[in-house]
Scaffold this active site. Structure first.
Site, PDB file in Angstrom:
ATOM      1  CD  GLU A  81      -2.755  -1.567   2.194  1.00  0.00           C
ATOM      2  OE1 GLU A  81      -2.652  -0.719   3.439  1.00  0.00           O
ATOM      3  OE2 GLU A  81      -3.583  -2.326   2.197  1.00  0.00           O
ATOM      4  CG  HIS A 210      -4.755   0.246   6.176  1.00  0.00           C
ATOM      5  ND1 HIS A 210      -4.304  -0.828   6.169  1.00  0.00           N
ATOM      6  CD2 HIS A 210      -4.566   0.756   7.129  1.00  0.00           C
ATOM      7  CE1 HIS A 210      -3.746  -1.453   7.253  1.00  0.00           C
ATOM      8  NE2 HIS A 210      -3.984  -0.204   7.888  1.00  0.00           N
ATOM      9  CD  GLU A 286      -8.552   0.135   3.751  1.00  0.00           C
ATOM     10  OE1 GLU A 286      -7.952   0.404   2.659  1.00  0.00           O
ATOM     11  OE2 GLU A 286      -8.642  -1.002   4.419  1.00  0.00           O
TER      12      GLU A 286
END
Length: 328
Positions: A81, A210, A286
């Site tokens: 990531e 993330h 995210e």
């Protein structure tokens, strides 16, 4: 014992860090060291531990005045990531060069504790060997037809509701292997020890960055029917981030418990920070995109946009959290 680490060379380095490309660990650490040298009155450097392969896990604390409460940020617990550490380094860089009233307020009135790369071994492995690697690099003790199986998904290894839920959590050669027991990985233990080193009640927000999916994921991950006592408050704070992050480029973030929105997962850092450390707001953010186009391979040309929308989101998230009494 936490080891405070000052760079040997006390002159600021010409950091090669940019936000138009993805960088390996050495560049990120050079940049972090240069921040320390340039901001010696406000930044405290740490080496919070070592990885399985012996790399330092570096962190900093930014504090411009005593009495502030703290916001904790970590990124790149998953090696693949890259956008996570690219975004957080960009945000911290902008924070320290605060120009707008909003950013100056964030810099002056809050302490920031920051771990840019929680998985240094994995990040190096993605740059040099396998771009798709997710876990750390400690051998699991198991093998399959390909040979020795390496790595634990460290965001499945924290000792809160560990092993309760999660896809292939117990398959040692899988991407999502959560370890043979909770709290087994040196990087996880280093992070926990670091968080534990600060006074109770000092850290008020814990943000894990993330990729990908455009979510602000709240506790809990192990269930889609059990929610934190202050879940409604957490939703208001998460939605403040989502609303502000959408303004510049139209990126839509969904807020909610990770077990409800994403998929069941236990043993995550944000659930440990909430369930064990009692930090009143914890979230996994995210980042872009929704997976329909780039997934984990977001072009570097989008880093600055992601940084801008996340910065807008964080400004409003912190403002809302203060309004909710989180920093009292």
């Amino acid at each position: 014992v936490l080891e405070q680490s000052m760079p040997v060379n006390m002159e600021s380095k010409n950091s090669t860090m940019t936000w138009t490309a993805y960088h390996p660990l050495a560049d990120i650490y050079d940049w972090l060291d240069s921040l320390v040298i340039d901001n010696m009155l406000t930044i405290t450097p740490y080496i919070i531990g070592k990885t399985y392969e012996g790399r330092p896990i570096k962190a900093v604390r930014i504090s411009t005045k005593p009495g502030n409460k703290a916001i904790f940020i970590e990124s790149n617990i998953h090696a693949i990531e890259w956008i996570s550490s690219a975004t957080t380094t960009c945000f911290i860089n902008n924070l320290l060069k605060a120009e707008s009233a909003e950013m100056k307020e964030l810099l002056m009135n809050y302490d920031w504790i920051y771990v840019p790369v929680l998985n240094p071994d994995g990040l190096e492995y993605t740059h040099n060997v396998e771009r798709l690697w997710r876990k750390n690099r400690k051998p699991t003790g198991f093998s399959n037809s390909s040979g020795i199986c390496y790595g634990t998904d460290m965001n499945r290894n924290f000792g809160f509701m560990w092993g309760g839920a999660g896809h292939n959590f117990d398959v040692p050669c899988d991407h999502w292997y959560g370890g043979a027991a909770p709290d087994t990985e040196p990087e996880v233990l280093a992070l926990q020890h670091f968080v534990n080193s600060f006074p109770e009640g000092y850290i008020r927000m814990y943000l894990a960055f993330h990729a990908f999916g455009n979510f602000v994921l709240l506790p809990y991950g192990h269930s889609n029917t059990e929610f934190p006592p202050n879940y409604d408050q957490m939703m208001r704070i998460a939605n403040a981030f989502a609303d502000a992050a959408q303004v510049k480029y139209g990126t839509e973030f969904l807020s909610g418990a990770s077990g409800l929105l994403n998929y069941p997962v236990s043993g995550s850092a944000k659930d440990w920070a909430y369930g064990v450390k009692k930090i009143p707001f914890t979230a996994t953010i995210e980042l872009r995109d929704d997976g329909s186009k780039y997934g984990f391979f977001l072009p570097a040309s989008q880093i600055l946009e992601v940084c801008a929308e996340v910065t807008d989101g964080l400004v409003e998230m912190v403002r809302k959290a203060r309004e909710e009494g989180l920093f009292n």
